[in-house]
Each structure stands twice: as structure tokens, then as C-alpha cells.
Design a protein around this motif. Structure first.
Motif, short mmCIF file in Angstrom:
data_model
loop_
_atom_site.label_atom_id
_atom_site.label_comp_id
_atom_site.label_asym_id
_atom_site.label_seq_id
_atom_site.Cartn_x
_atom_site.Cartn_y
_atom_site.Cartn_z
N UNK A 192 0.85 -1.19 0.00
CA UNK A 192 0.00 0.00 0.00
C UNK A 192 0.89 1.24 0.00
N UNK A 193 0.28 2.40 -0.27
CA UNK A 193 1.05 3.64 -0.26
C UNK A 193 1.54 3.99 1.14
N UNK A 194 0.87 3.46 2.16
CA UNK A 194 1.32 3.71 3.53
C UNK A 194 2.65 3.01 3.82
N UNK A 195 2.98 2.02 3.00
CA UNK A 195 4.24 1.29 3.20
C UNK A 195 5.44 2.00 2.59
N UNK A 196 5.19 3.02 1.80
CA UNK A 196 6.29 3.76 1.17
C UNK A 196 7.02 4.57 2.24
N UNK A 197 8.32 4.35 2.45
CA UNK A 197 9.05 5.10 3.48
C UNK A 197 9.01 6.61 3.23
N UNK A 198 8.98 7.38 4.32
CA UNK A 198 8.91 8.84 4.19
C UNK A 198 10.09 9.38 3.39
N UNK A 199 11.25 8.79 3.60
CA UNK A 199 12.45 9.22 2.87
C UNK A 199 12.27 9.06 1.36
N UNK A 200 11.63 7.96 0.97
CA UNK A 200 11.38 7.71 -0.45
C UNK A 200 10.35 8.69 -1.01
N UNK A 201 9.33 8.97 -0.22
CA UNK A 201 8.31 9.96 -0.62
C UNK A 201 8.95 11.33 -0.82
N UNK A 202 9.77 11.74 0.15
CA UNK A 202 10.39 13.05 0.08
C UNK A 202 11.30 13.17 -1.14
N UNK A 203 12.02 12.11 -1.42
CA UNK A 203 12.92 12.10 -2.58
C UNK A 203 12.12 12.30 -3.86
N UNK A 204 11.03 11.55 -3.99
CA UNK A 204 10.19 11.67 -5.19
C UNK A 204 9.55 13.05 -5.26
N UNK A 208 9.75 15.84 -8.31
CA UNK A 208 8.54 16.37 -8.94
C UNK A 208 8.50 17.90 -8.86
N UNK A 209 8.96 18.44 -7.74
CA UNK A 209 8.99 19.90 -7.60
C UNK A 209 9.94 20.53 -8.61
N UNK A 210 11.11 19.91 -8.78
CA UNK A 210 12.09 20.43 -9.73
C UNK A 210 11.56 20.33 -11.16
N UNK A 221 0.52 27.31 -8.46
CA UNK A 221 -0.12 26.04 -8.84
C UNK A 221 0.84 24.86 -8.76
N UNK A 222 2.12 25.17 -8.48
CA UNK A 222 3.11 24.09 -8.43
C UNK A 222 2.78 23.08 -7.35
N UNK A 223 2.45 23.56 -6.14
CA UNK A 223 2.20 22.66 -5.02
C UNK A 223 1.05 21.71 -5.30
N UNK A 224 -0.04 22.23 -5.83
CA UNK A 224 -1.21 21.40 -6.13
C UNK A 224 -0.88 20.38 -7.21
N UNK A 225 -0.17 20.83 -8.23
CA UNK A 225 0.19 19.95 -9.33
C UNK A 225 1.13 18.83 -8.86
N UNK A 226 2.09 19.22 -8.02
CA UNK A 226 3.05 18.25 -7.51
C UNK A 226 2.36 17.19 -6.65
N UNK A 227 1.42 17.59 -5.82
CA UNK A 227 0.69 16.63 -4.99
C UNK A 227 -0.09 15.65 -5.85
#
Length: 293
Positions: A192-204, A208-210, A221-227
Motif C-alpha cells: 500500500x502507499x502507507x508502506x512507502x518510506x517517508x524518505x522515499x516519498x520526500x525524494x520523489x 517532482x517539484x524540480x 499552482x506548483x504545489x497542487x500539481x506536484x501533490x
């Protein structure tokens, strides 16, 4: 029987390049005579096998074995794909996986010391290396245990190029196998997405922000698009959120729910993944041949 010291085993290993178990066995068989032990290893073809130790074994087979409440998955490597079609190698892979399931070793090193028909697994693999003519290695394995009311599902693709073992809460083996087939095809990273480590989420998220900034999107609109993109990525790597390979109108999670099942764990082995294969310099090889003419 001679009292074989660790120093003798080390000396023989240094001289021949063989494994610890093979060195000790040779010394035992020759009552500690070093020269005789070296001859013994040569006679058995083990020294020849040692010469193959620097070769890269990135092909081979993955295999699953289940018996009762125990299941094991293992990857055994060879140097070429051709060997995976060899019946002796195929039987070796099955025997190793069964031995792992029966004994539940803690590590590859422990597994190599297990008994297989009177010889250690290490010795059996060494003998196969000599007979087949390619370096053979036990790369990795995992053992799962289940309880009543749970099932294992297994699926092997391309004869064992990819092998998957699923552990499902529920009583329908066919459901567990369907999910294993999906995992083989789509290769999810998490349940599940809850199993994705926070470090991995932050990296991705940073990537996406860049990407959004490089596309010249307005800051508001960057923040909404990135989410939105992050949620899409999480769905792509999470098993239960993926469109089910046998029916893309539903997710794997929905398929499991319809069948009163839930997945507890899964293991997917793809032969050779993560192994750096040797790349041959063809031009250099041709030049070398021309010089030798």
C-alpha cells in the motif's frame, strides 16, 4: 580422524581458492596432508571450479517451493541463459529451494552448510559448477510461514526468469496466484502507499517539484500539481492501487476485497536484477585478435 585446525583450512583455501567446507572435507579425507588434499581437490574437479570464481553469474533461475505452512523462494545464478535450460541445473534449483524451505536457514552462508544428500549445499553447487562448466551461485532466498486460513500463491514467468511468492489472508489459492501473476507482470514496490518510506516519498516529491519548476509553472499552482503527480506515483508503485492485470476496470485491492482476501506480503525475484553484468569491449577484442595473427 585427523584433528583439522582452522589454520590448515585457511592455508588450503589460500592455495586453491576453494570454499571453506570443501577445504575442510579435503583435509579430513587426507588426514590433514596438505599436498594430498590439494591433489584430492584437483581429482574432484573443485580447483577447476575455483578458477571460475571471478566470473559474473547474472543469469539462472528463480524458483518457489511450498509445503504445508512453509514456502520458500530462491534465486540461483549461472553465467549464461543457456544453462537455465539444462535439466541438471533445473533440478539443482528445485533441490536447493526445497532444502531452504525444509531447514529455514538464517542466511546464504548458513544455507550453503546445509546437508543435501550427504554433502553440503556448497559442495553440491561446486560439483555442479564443475560438471556444467559455469559458475553457479545461490544468490538469495526467503522463507515465509503462514497459519490456517491463509494461503500462498506462486507464479513463475518464462520458466523461472521471474518468480513471485504471495502470502494472502483468505482461503482461495487461485486468488493468491492471480495476485502473484499480477506482481510478476507489473512489479509493484509496496503493498500500500502507507508502506512507502517517508524518505522515499520526500525524494520523489523533490524530483517532482524540480520538474514543475523546470516546466515554468506558476508558483501558486506548483504545489497542487506536484501533490497530484505524487498521488499518481504512489498509485503506480503500490500493489493494491494498481489496475488489476486480468481486469483493468478494478484495482488489485478491489479484486482482493471482492474475494474476501487481503495480502500480507509478497516477494518478487527477477533473475539478475541489480547485478552489474560484464560488458565486453568488442572493438578491443577484435584488435587483440588481429595482433595475435
Amino acid at each position: 580422524m585427523a584433528n583439522i585446525k582452522a589454520a590448515q583450512v585457511k592455508e588450503l583455501r589460500d592455495k586453491t581458492g576453494v570454499g571453506m567446507m570443501d577445504a575442510k572435507k579435503a583435509l579430513v579425507e587426507t588426514n590433514g596432508d596438505m599436498d594430498a588434499a590439494i591433489d584430492y581437490l584437483r581429482e574432484k574437479g573443485v580447483s577447476k571450479a575455483a578458477k571460475k570464481a571471478d566470473r559474473i553469474a547474472a543469469e539462472g533461475l528463480a524458483n518457489v517451493y511450498t509445503e504445508g505452512n512453509i514456502a520458500a523462494i530462491a534465486e540461483i545464478n549461472s553465467e549464461t541463459d543457456f544453462v537455465s535450460k539444462n535439466e541438471k541445473f533445473q533440478n539443482l534449483v528445485k533441490d536447493i529451494t526445497k532444502t531452504v524451505a525444509d531447514n529455514k536457514p538464517a542466511s546464504v552462508e548458513d544455507a550453503l552448510e546445509l546437508d543435501m544428500g550427504g554433502d553440503s549445499m556448497s559442495s553440491v553447487i561446486t560439483e555442479a559448477t564443475t560438471t556444467i562448466g559455469e559458475k553457479i551461485t545461490l544468490r538469495r532466498f526467503a522463507v515465509l510461514e503462514k497459519t490456517e486460513g491463509e494461503v500462498f500463491g506462486d507464479y513463475e514467468h518464462m520458466g523461472g526468469r521471474i518468480a513471485v511468492l504471495t502470502h494472502v489472508e483468505g482461503s482461495d489459492v487461485s486468488v493468491a496466484r492471480d495476485v502473484a501473476m499480477h506482481i510478476a507482470a507489473i512489479n509493484p514496490k509496496y503493498i500500500t502507499r502507507d508502506d512507502v518510506p517517508q524518505e522515499t516519498r520526500d525524494h520523489e516529491l523533490n524530483i517532482l517539484k524540480e520538474q514543475a519548476k523546470n516546466e515554468g509553472k506558476p508558483e501558486n499552482i506548483v504545489e497542487k500539481m506536484v501533490q497530484g503527480r505524487l498521488n499518481k506515483w504512489l498509485a503506480e508503485v503500490s500493489l493494491v492501487d494498481q489496475p488489476f492485470v486480468k481486469d483493468s476496470d478494478k484495482t488489485v485491492g478491489q479484486y482482493l476485497k471482492e474475494n474476501n482476501a487481503s495480502i500480507k506480503s509478497f516477494i518478487r525475484y527477477e533473475v539478475g536484477e541489480g547485478i552489474e553484468k560484464r560488458s565486453e569491449d568488442f572493438a578491443a577484442e577484435v584488435q587483440s585478435q588481429l595482433k595475435n595473427k
